[in-house]
Design a protein around this motif. Structure first.
Motif, PDB file in Angstrom:
ATOM      1  N   SER A  96       0.676  -1.299   0.140  1.00  0.00           N
ATOM      2  CA  SER A  96       0.031  -0.003  -0.063  1.00  0.00           C
ATOM      3  C   SER A  96       0.841   1.232  -0.167  1.00  0.00           C
ATOM      4  O   SER A  96       0.550   2.332  -0.816  1.00  0.00           O
ATOM      5  CB  SER A  96      -1.015   0.092   1.132  1.00  0.00           C
ATOM      6  OG  SER A  96      -1.748  -1.203   1.186  1.00  0.00           O
ATOM      7  N   GLU A  97       2.037   1.038   0.760  1.00  0.00           N
ATOM      8  CA  GLU A  97       2.869   2.319   0.772  1.00  0.00           C
ATOM      9  C   GLU A  97       3.594   2.583  -0.417  1.00  0.00           C
ATOM     10  O   GLU A  97       3.483   3.925  -0.955  1.00  0.00           O
ATOM     11  CB  GLU A  97       3.842   2.090   2.119  1.00  0.00           C
ATOM     12  CG  GLU A  97       3.303   2.323   3.343  1.00  0.00           C
ATOM     13  CD  GLU A  97       4.371   1.947   4.469  1.00  0.00           C
ATOM     14  OE1 GLU A  97       4.083   2.476   5.596  1.00  0.00           O
ATOM     15  OE2 GLU A  97       5.424   1.328   4.051  1.00  0.00           O
ATOM     16  N   LYS A  98       3.827   1.650  -1.087  1.00  0.00           N
ATOM     17  CA  LYS A  98       4.744   1.820  -2.446  1.00  0.00           C
ATOM     18  C   LYS A  98       3.730   2.132  -3.574  1.00  0.00           C
ATOM     19  O   LYS A  98       3.994   3.206  -4.153  1.00  0.00           O
ATOM     20  CB  LYS A  98       5.283   0.410  -2.740  1.00  0.00           C
ATOM     21  CG  LYS A  98       6.460  -0.069  -2.186  1.00  0.00           C
ATOM     22  CD  LYS A  98       6.866  -1.355  -2.680  1.00  0.00           C
ATOM     23  CE  LYS A  98       8.089  -2.007  -1.801  1.00  0.00           C
ATOM     24  NZ  LYS A  98       8.644  -3.286  -2.368  1.00  0.00           N
ATOM     25  N   ALA A 148       0.988   3.988  -2.892  1.00  0.00           N
ATOM     26  CA  ALA A 148       0.650   5.446  -2.630  1.00  0.00           C
ATOM     27  C   ALA A 148       1.907   6.362  -3.132  1.00  0.00           C
ATOM     28  O   ALA A 148       1.370   7.561  -3.397  1.00  0.00           O
ATOM     29  CB  ALA A 148       0.205   5.485  -0.957  1.00  0.00           C
ATOM     30  N   GLU A 149       2.954   6.109  -2.947  1.00  0.00           N
ATOM     31  CA  GLU A 149       4.089   6.900  -3.570  1.00  0.00           C
ATOM     32  C   GLU A 149       3.884   7.216  -4.873  1.00  0.00           C
ATOM     33  O   GLU A 149       4.184   8.172  -5.491  1.00  0.00           O
ATOM     34  CB  GLU A 149       5.553   6.097  -3.038  1.00  0.00           C
ATOM     35  CG  GLU A 149       5.775   6.110  -1.657  1.00  0.00           C
ATOM     36  CD  GLU A 149       7.131   5.594  -1.394  1.00  0.00           C
ATOM     37  OE1 GLU A 149       7.893   5.066  -2.306  1.00  0.00           O
ATOM     38  OE2 GLU A 149       7.265   5.352  -0.330  1.00  0.00           O
ATOM     39  N   THR A 176      -2.259   5.909   1.954  1.00  0.00           N
ATOM     40  CA  THR A 176      -2.085   4.866   2.069  1.00  0.00           C
ATOM     41  C   THR A 176      -3.201   4.040   2.911  1.00  0.00           C
ATOM     42  O   THR A 176      -3.007   2.836   2.654  1.00  0.00           O
ATOM     43  CB  THR A 176      -0.514   5.182   2.964  1.00  0.00           C
ATOM     44  OG1 THR A 176       0.306   5.852   2.114  1.00  0.00           O
ATOM     45  CG2 THR A 176      -0.139   3.638   3.261  1.00  0.00           C
ATOM     46  N   GLU A 177      -3.588   4.763   3.906  1.00  0.00           N
ATOM     47  CA  GLU A 177      -4.412   3.926   4.909  1.00  0.00           C
ATOM     48  C   GLU A 177      -5.808   3.458   4.130  1.00  0.00           C
ATOM     49  O   GLU A 177      -6.348   2.367   4.105  1.00  0.00           O
ATOM     50  CB  GLU A 177      -4.982   4.972   5.952  1.00  0.00           C
ATOM     51  CG  GLU A 177      -3.926   4.893   7.009  1.00  0.00           C
ATOM     52  CD  GLU A 177      -4.527   5.588   8.022  1.00  0.00           C
ATOM     53  OE1 GLU A 177      -5.670   5.804   8.344  1.00  0.00           O
ATOM     54  OE2 GLU A 177      -3.767   6.046   9.195  1.00  0.00           O
ATOM     55  N   PHE A 237      -4.786   0.567   2.004  1.00  0.00           N
ATOM     56  CA  PHE A 237      -4.539  -0.610   2.792  1.00  0.00           C
ATOM     57  C   PHE A 237      -5.740  -1.138   3.360  1.00  0.00           C
ATOM     58  O   PHE A 237      -6.110  -2.438   3.165  1.00  0.00           O
ATOM     59  CB  PHE A 237      -3.972  -0.006   4.226  1.00  0.00           C
ATOM     60  CG  PHE A 237      -3.913  -1.052   5.019  1.00  0.00           C
ATOM     61  CD1 PHE A 237      -3.015  -2.382   5.204  1.00  0.00           C
ATOM     62  CD2 PHE A 237      -4.376  -1.014   6.414  1.00  0.00           C
ATOM     63  CE1 PHE A 237      -3.178  -3.399   6.008  1.00  0.00           C
ATOM     64  CE2 PHE A 237      -4.649  -1.848   7.486  1.00  0.00           C
ATOM     65  CZ  PHE A 237      -3.851  -2.933   7.337  1.00  0.00           C
TER      66      PHE A 237
END
Length: 539
Positions: A50-52, A54-55, A69-70, A73
């Motif tokens: 999710s973080e990747k 979002a970036e 990100t949330e 997720f």
């Protein structure tokens, strides 16, 4: 008790247990569970992905959203839980389009047109006992575009730093049970509105079994020519899934078979609205437009089909037929040439391109294409007939006679071939042969007035010639012989639909009477062949 009532009773029991937190926890993959607990170790891969993502997304967003990100997720977490119980049946659809949304879209693996929209509501754990306040909101468009709404619930925030995450499946509801009014802005559901989640798998598998059963029945009805019964089966499938564009196409075909042109077009329009890249729907709509002589609209549809599938031989082929109808011969020539680039074993392509070449004045090119058509299909009598006409135009009379006879050998009732042969025999002075062929033409077509007229004219001419032969004042150059006018031969065959049943559409003869001289009114000059790979001829 029907299945809906049963699931409603089970939902009441579920709500009672929910208040005391006595859940049926998920334990084994593929087995249903009411609640899911995802520990940190299992959540870490979901968080990292999710973080990747979002970036990457934030690089294209004007405003960086800290909650992105949330949000990603949460959707991944719901998908993870769904897969634990229903991974054998469901798959996520277009996830890249819903990263920023508060929902995700699932579909049946065996039918991506059957959609499920999933929404998660997060409630404050302090108020978890008051389940009456938990609501899920859906727009009319969300309800209309999906076959099931699925509601999930969590009693605590799903932040990224928790040791575990708890998800509860609140229930589901088939959207066909809902009434959508134009004034309705949204649908609101609570636990009590939903059906018990444990019945979802049964509902999905029952739908698949029922759909395949109806489609199988429809296929059998189609094979027996019972298109009304087939339409009924398609209706039943569409009741449960109103966005199955393939079924709209199938129903359109059945409607076309019973002669309901507008009904077929309405279904094809709907299929294209649901899936704008459905090339078969454009092809069929173009086919029907061609049949009702809306040639420009048919050209538009075939062009759209070609944009979607540039290798569609039949799209180029049928667009060429439309171009001919609008007298755009060069465009028709280009499309037939493209057909032959894609498939140089298609005798119909060579035959029809030969017709275009003849109409454009390229008789040598037409001869070449007709010969190639005959190499691929030696039984194509029309090609022999057209070759005979061109050879006659070029003065190669023996070749013309040979090809007319070849056409007659293949089609013994080829009236126009007998008629044209009779004209050639008159030119050669073989009057007895000419009369024999006029007789044969009249025998095959008792209403062939032009052949009867030509025969009587020839017999009268021969009678006068016989009388003049014994007249000492008769002069070979007198105007008596000049009164004999050479009849006009039939011109080459024109394009007509050649269906898989090898049926030919014959133009009706139009006869006009003008000053006691009867002529056949000419229409088109060539018989062209139209391929119909899907057996579309109505009953």
């Amino acid at each position: 008790m029907d299945w809906v009532a049963l699931l409603k009773n089970q939902q009441e029991d579920f709500i009672y247990r929910l208040k005391s937190e006595h859940f049926l926890s998920h334990r084994f993959k593929g087995v249903f569970g009411e609640s899911f607990v995802v520990n940190k170790n299992k959540a870490i891969p979901l968080i990292q992905s999710s973080e990747k993502l979002a970036e990457k997304l934030q690089e294209t967003l004007d405003n960086h959203d800290n909650q992105l990100t949330e949000n990603i997720f949460k959707n991944k977490l719901i998908k993870y839980c769904v897969n634990l119980s229903f991974g054998d049946l469901l798959v996520e659809v277009n996830p890249e389009q819903h990263f920023l949304d508060d929902f995700l879209i699932l579909a049946l693996k065996d039918n991506h047109n059957f959609r499920i929209i999933v929404k998660l509501v997060i409630a404050d754990s302090a108020n978890i006992a008051d389940f009456a306040d938990v609501k899920w909101f859906f727009t009319p468009e969300e309800v209309k575009s999906n076959q099931i709404v699925l509601c999930a619930f969590s009693g605590e925030d799903l932040t990224l730093n928790k040791s575990q995450y708890k998800i509860i499946f609140a229930g589901f509801l088939p959207t066909y049970t809902l009434n959508i009014s134009k004034r309705q802005n949204r649908f609101t559901f609570s636990f009590s509105h939903l059906l018990y989640m444990g019945g979802l798998k049964f509902y999905l598998t029952s739908y698949l079994d029922q759909k395949y059963d109806y489609l199988k029945q429809a296929s059998l009805h189609n094979n027996h020519g019972d298109y009304l019964s087939a339409i009924y089966c398609y209706d039943q499938v569409l009741k449960n899934n109103s966005i199955d564009y393939k079924v709209y196409l199938l129903r359109a075909i059945a409607k076309w078979k019973i002669g309901s042109q507008q009904g077929a077009l309405a279904d094809l329009n709907q299929a294209i609205i649901i899936y704008p890249k459905y090339d078969l729907a454009y092809h069929w709509r173009g086919y029907i437009k061609y049949k009702i002589q809306s040639y420009q609209e048919a050209i538009f549809d075939y062009t759209e089909e070609i944009k979607i599938n540039p290798l569609s031989i039949y799209a180029y082929y049928r667009r060429a037929l439309c171009y001919e109808k609008t007298n755009s011969l060069l465009k028709a020539f280009e499309d037939y040439s493209q057909v032959l680039i894609l498939n140089n074993n298609l005798y119909q392509g060579f035959y029809n391109r030969g017709n275009i070449r003849y109409e454009l004045g390229d008789k040598e090119g037409a001869l070449e294409d007709y010969r190639k058509a005959l190499q691929l299909n030696p039984s194509l009598a029309k090609a022999y007939y057209n070759l005979a006409i061109i050879y006659n135009d070029l003065g190669e009379i023996n070749q013309a006679i040979y090809n007319y006879k070849s056409a007659i050998n293949l089609v013994p009732n080829y009236v126009k071939a007998y008629y044209n042969l009779a004209i050639i025999y008159v030119d050669l002075g073989k009057y007895r042969q000419a009369i024999i062929h006029y007789d044969k033409a009249c025998e095959l077509d008792n209403e062939f007035i032009q052949a009867k007229y030509n025969k009587q004219f020839l017999l009268e001419y021969l009678r006068q010639e016989k009388q003049n032969k014994y007249n000492p004042e008769y002069n070979q150059n007198s105007e008596g012989k000049s009164k004999f006018k050479k009849p006009e031969q039939f011109t080459p065959e024109i394009t007509s639909d050649l269906l898989p049943e090898k049926e030919h559409h014959q133009d009706e003869k139009k006869i006009v009477v003008n000053n006691d001289i009867i002529k056949v009114q000419k229409e088109n000059n060539f018989d062209k062949i139209s391929i119909d790979p899907w057996n579309t001829k109505p009953r």
